[in-house]
Design a protein around this motif. Sequence first.
Motif, PDB file in Angstrom:
ATOM      1  N   GLN A  11      54.980  40.623  38.124  1.00 18.56           N
ATOM      2  CA  GLN A  11      54.867  39.783  36.934  1.00 18.56           C
ATOM      3  C   GLN A  11      55.867  38.633  36.996  1.00 18.56           C
ATOM      4  O   GLN A  11      55.524  37.473  36.704  1.00 18.56           O
ATOM      5  CB  GLN A  11      55.114  40.613  35.673  1.00 18.56           C
ATOM      6  N   GLN A  12      57.092  38.932  37.383  1.00 17.83           N
ATOM      7  CA  GLN A  12      58.110  37.885  37.486  1.00 17.83           C
ATOM      8  C   GLN A  12      57.713  36.830  38.521  1.00 17.83           C
ATOM      9  O   GLN A  12      57.887  35.626  38.282  1.00 17.83           O
ATOM     10  CB  GLN A  12      59.460  38.493  37.851  1.00 17.83           C
ATOM     11  N   PHE A  13      57.185  37.281  39.649  1.00 16.24           N
ATOM     12  CA  PHE A  13      56.784  36.322  40.676  1.00 16.24           C
ATOM     13  C   PHE A  13      55.617  35.471  40.195  1.00 16.24           C
ATOM     14  O   PHE A  13      55.625  34.240  40.357  1.00 16.24           O
ATOM     15  CB  PHE A  13      56.402  37.051  41.963  1.00 16.24           C
ATOM     16  N   GLU A 149      45.606  37.496  44.897  1.00 14.21           N
ATOM     17  CA  GLU A 149      46.535  36.435  45.311  1.00 14.21           C
ATOM     18  C   GLU A 149      45.832  35.452  46.237  1.00 14.21           C
ATOM     19  O   GLU A 149      46.038  34.234  46.149  1.00 14.21           O
ATOM     20  CB  GLU A 149      47.754  37.027  46.005  1.00 14.21           C
ATOM     21  N   ALA A 150      44.994  35.973  47.130  1.00 16.81           N
ATOM     22  CA  ALA A 150      44.247  35.094  48.028  1.00 16.81           C
ATOM     23  C   ALA A 150      43.299  34.209  47.231  1.00 16.81           C
ATOM     24  O   ALA A 150      43.143  33.015  47.518  1.00 16.81           O
ATOM     25  CB  ALA A 150      43.475  35.926  49.058  1.00 16.81           C
ATOM     26  N   VAL A 151      42.672  34.777  46.212  1.00 18.39           N
ATOM     27  CA  VAL A 151      41.791  33.981  45.344  1.00 18.39           C
ATOM     28  C   VAL A 151      42.594  32.880  44.659  1.00 18.39           C
ATOM     29  O   VAL A 151      42.159  31.723  44.577  1.00 18.39           O
ATOM     30  CB  VAL A 151      41.112  34.879  44.295  1.00 18.39           C
ATOM     31  N   GLY A 152      43.786  33.231  44.178  1.00 16.83           N
ATOM     32  CA  GLY A 152      44.618  32.246  43.495  1.00 16.83           C
ATOM     33  C   GLY A 152      44.987  31.079  44.389  1.00 16.83           C
ATOM     34  O   GLY A 152      44.906  29.915  43.972  1.00 16.83           O
ATOM     35  N   TYR A 153      45.364  31.358  45.640  1.00 18.58           N
ATOM     36  CA  TYR A 153      45.708  30.268  46.562  1.00 18.58           C
ATOM     37  C   TYR A 153      44.464  29.475  46.959  1.00 18.58           C
ATOM     38  O   TYR A 153      44.530  28.248  47.121  1.00 18.58           O
ATOM     39  CB  TYR A 153      46.403  30.832  47.804  1.00 18.58           C
ATOM     40  N   THR A 154      43.342  30.159  47.090  1.00 20.40           N
ATOM     41  CA  THR A 154      42.095  29.452  47.397  1.00 20.40           C
ATOM     42  C   THR A 154      41.758  28.467  46.289  1.00 20.40           C
ATOM     43  O   THR A 154      41.378  27.309  46.544  1.00 20.40           O
ATOM     44  CB  THR A 154      40.938  30.457  47.571  1.00 20.40           C
ATOM     45  N   VAL A 155      41.897  28.906  45.053  1.00 22.13           N
ATOM     46  CA  VAL A 155      41.641  28.031  43.904  1.00 22.13           C
ATOM     47  C   VAL A 155      42.570  26.824  43.935  1.00 22.13           C
ATOM     48  O   VAL A 155      42.140  25.676  43.710  1.00 22.13           O
ATOM     49  CB  VAL A 155      41.806  28.817  42.585  1.00 22.13           C
ATOM     50  N   GLU A 179      39.049  42.038  36.019  1.00 23.76           N
ATOM     51  CA  GLU A 179      39.168  42.265  34.587  1.00 23.76           C
ATOM     52  C   GLU A 179      40.125  41.254  33.953  1.00 23.76           C
ATOM     53  O   GLU A 179      39.981  40.064  34.151  1.00 23.76           O
ATOM     54  CB  GLU A 179      39.601  43.720  34.331  1.00 23.76           C
ATOM     55  N   ASP A 180      41.153  41.740  33.245  1.00 25.53           N
ATOM     56  CA  ASP A 180      42.024  40.819  32.508  1.00 25.53           C
ATOM     57  C   ASP A 180      43.401  40.745  33.146  1.00 25.53           C
ATOM     58  O   ASP A 180      44.423  40.702  32.468  1.00 25.53           O
ATOM     59  CB  ASP A 180      42.135  41.262  31.041  1.00 25.53           C
ATOM     60  N   ASP A 181      43.436  40.723  34.467  1.00 22.45           N
ATOM     61  CA  ASP A 181      44.697  40.670  35.201  1.00 22.45           C
ATOM     62  C   ASP A 181      45.473  39.401  34.851  1.00 22.45           C
ATOM     63  O   ASP A 181      44.893  38.336  34.611  1.00 22.45           O
ATOM     64  CB  ASP A 181      44.398  40.707  36.706  1.00 22.45           C
ATOM     65  N   LEU A 183      47.334  37.497  36.717  1.00 22.25           N
ATOM     66  CA  LEU A 183      47.117  36.435  37.690  1.00 22.25           C
ATOM     67  C   LEU A 183      45.760  35.777  37.480  1.00 22.25           C
ATOM     68  O   LEU A 183      45.620  34.560  37.648  1.00 22.25           O
ATOM     69  CB  LEU A 183      47.231  36.984  39.108  1.00 22.25           C
ATOM     70  N   LEU A 184      44.755  36.559  37.095  1.00 21.67           N
ATOM     71  CA  LEU A 184      43.431  35.978  36.819  1.00 21.67           C
ATOM     72  C   LEU A 184      43.514  35.001  35.651  1.00 21.67           C
ATOM     73  O   LEU A 184      42.906  33.926  35.676  1.00 21.67           O
ATOM     74  CB  LEU A 184      42.428  37.091  36.513  1.00 21.67           C
ATOM     75  N   GLN A 185      44.277  35.354  34.638  1.00 24.49           N
ATOM     76  CA  GLN A 185      44.472  34.445  33.501  1.00 24.49           C
ATOM     77  C   GLN A 185      45.151  33.152  33.953  1.00 24.49           C
ATOM     78  O   GLN A 185      44.808  32.055  33.485  1.00 24.49           O
ATOM     79  CB  GLN A 185      45.318  35.122  32.426  1.00 24.49           C
ATOM     80  N   GLN A 186      46.112  33.292  34.864  1.00 22.05           N
ATOM     81  CA  GLN A 186      46.810  32.101  35.345  1.00 22.05           C
ATOM     82  C   GLN A 186      45.886  31.221  36.173  1.00 22.05           C
ATOM     83  O   GLN A 186      45.970  29.983  36.114  1.00 22.05           O
ATOM     84  CB  GLN A 186      48.033  32.509  36.166  1.00 22.05           C
ATOM     85  N   ILE A 187      45.008  31.844  36.956  1.00 27.34           N
ATOM     86  CA  ILE A 187      44.031  31.083  37.724  1.00 27.34           C
ATOM     87  C   ILE A 187      43.135  30.283  36.782  1.00 27.34           C
ATOM     88  O   ILE A 187      42.883  29.085  36.998  1.00 27.34           O
ATOM     89  CB  ILE A 187      43.186  32.029  38.601  1.00 27.34           C
ATOM     90  N   GLU A 188      42.695  30.922  35.710  1.00 27.60           N
ATOM     91  CA  GLU A 188      41.845  30.229  34.733  1.00 27.60           C
ATOM     92  C   GLU A 188      42.598  29.074  34.082  1.00 27.60           C
ATOM     93  O   GLU A 188      42.046  27.991  33.872  1.00 27.60           O
ATOM     94  CB  GLU A 188      41.361  31.209  33.671  1.00 27.60           C
ATOM     95  N   ALA A 189      43.887  29.290  33.773  1.00 29.70           N
ATOM     96  CA  ALA A 189      44.691  28.223  33.173  1.00 29.70           C
ATOM     97  C   ALA A 189      44.842  27.042  34.129  1.00 29.70           C
ATOM     98  O   ALA A 189      44.795  25.876  33.712  1.00 29.70           O
ATOM     99  CB  ALA A 189      46.070  28.770  32.790  1.00 29.70           C
ATOM    100  N   SER A 190      44.998  27.324  35.428  1.00 32.57           N
ATOM    101  CA  SER A 190      45.123  26.257  36.422  1.00 32.57           C
ATOM    102  C   SER A 190      43.857  25.416  36.489  1.00 32.57           C
ATOM    103  O   SER A 190      43.915  24.182  36.559  1.00 32.57           O
ATOM    104  CB  SER A 190      45.418  26.858  37.805  1.00 32.57           C
ATOM    105  N   ILE A 191      42.723  26.085  36.468  1.00 32.84           N
ATOM    106  CA  ILE A 191      41.453  25.364  36.488  1.00 32.84           C
ATOM    107  C   ILE A 191      41.309  24.535  35.218  1.00 32.84           C
ATOM    108  O   ILE A 191      40.842  23.388  35.245  1.00 32.84           O
ATOM    109  CB  ILE A 191      40.275  26.343  36.642  1.00 32.84           C
ATOM    110  N   GLY A 192      41.735  25.105  34.086  1.00 33.98           N
ATOM    111  CA  GLY A 192      41.669  24.366  32.827  1.00 33.98           C
ATOM    112  C   GLY A 192      42.519  23.111  32.840  1.00 33.98           C
ATOM    113  O   GLY A 192      42.119  22.063  32.324  1.00 33.98           O
ATOM    114  N   LEU A 193      43.712  23.198  33.458  1.00 35.88           N
ATOM    115  CA  LEU A 193      44.569  22.006  33.564  1.00 35.88           C
ATOM    116  C   LEU A 193      43.914  20.927  34.417  1.00 35.88           C
ATOM    117  O   LEU A 193      44.023  19.735  34.132  1.00 35.88           O
ATOM    118  CB  LEU A 193      45.920  22.379  34.187  1.00 35.88           C
ATOM    119  N   ALA A 194      43.239  21.344  35.475  1.00 35.16           N
ATOM    120  CA  ALA A 194      42.643  20.373  36.399  1.00 35.16           C
ATOM    121  C   ALA A 194      41.370  19.746  35.857  1.00 35.16           C
ATOM    122  O   ALA A 194      41.044  18.607  36.200  1.00 35.16           O
ATOM    123  CB  ALA A 194      42.341  21.048  37.735  1.00 35.16           C
TER     124      ALA A 194
END
Length: 317
Positions: A11-13, A149-155, A179-181, A183-194
């Motif tokens: 979580q911290q990372f 994590e691989a999905v996150g870097y791919t995104v 599900e509601d991981d 990191l998945l939420q953070q990936i969605e937030a990154s896409i939303g910013l872009a």
Amino acid sequence: MDSPELYHVKQQFTLGAYKSLVDLTLPDPDSPDYTPTLVYQARAHLALDSPPAAYSLIPSDTENVALKAVAALAHFVEAEADSSKETERDAALEELRDLCVEVEGDDADATEWEKGTVRVLAGTAFAHAGEIEEALETLGAGTDTRNLEAVGYTVQIYLSINRPDLARKEFERAKRWAEDDLLLQQIEASIGLATGRDAYADAHAYFTEQLANPSLTSPRLLTARGVARLLRGEVQAAKSDLEEAQTQMGGKPDAETLGAQVVAAGLGSAKSADAEQLFGQLSTEHPGFPLVLDVERKAHLFDELAAKFAVPPVAAA
């Protein structure tokens, strides 16, 4: 399933609380949490721009592929910043390629987590080296990988090359099993910013929710929310976030925070002097930052085009 202690480390990372992570006491070497915690701690040192601190954590005689990969990534990052170390840079990339080959197949002497970590760290290095296709292939882009994590870097790679459509596909595929991981939420937030989806509301809400965690201090989250607020036109609130992020960084902002401060200053009433001073600092301290490179390209293009036109003489009265 991860232990509560390892969940907290991850979580911290994920949320960018790197300073807290590097200050953690490592678990006992016999603990199953030891290797993952050591890998995340080394990666946190890399995020804090301290490659020597990262590879010094790794035993030189280790046979663990994940530890070898994070050490190789640390050597790559260090060499990448020094043009005189091209040989070391290429050697680190080759070592990561060899490790990717080593973890292929069901008979590889590594756990699934270790295999996935090797691919993530190698893909990170390949992307930074400009080998985008190799990075995407290593990360398993377009496949049914269960490595979030691989999905996150791919995104992030897809967003960096202006392909939010492909980034969205990776996210939608991961939603089926992650599900509601966090990191998945953070990936969605990154896409939303872009993409500006829902006027950046989802990204802003995500960063605000994570900042409310009383057990977490993350200047990177403040910077991220500051960027979201800039995009929403909330300039003063954004400046407040960025100033607080700089304070939490000990008064010296990282490249992302300083870049956001340049933009915020350019949108203010006293934009000329402040923005120019901050941009000069950004150019000096982080010459490879995307904003700096973009301005340099545009300035070069302007000079090229201007050279093609002769200034006509002043008309006589």
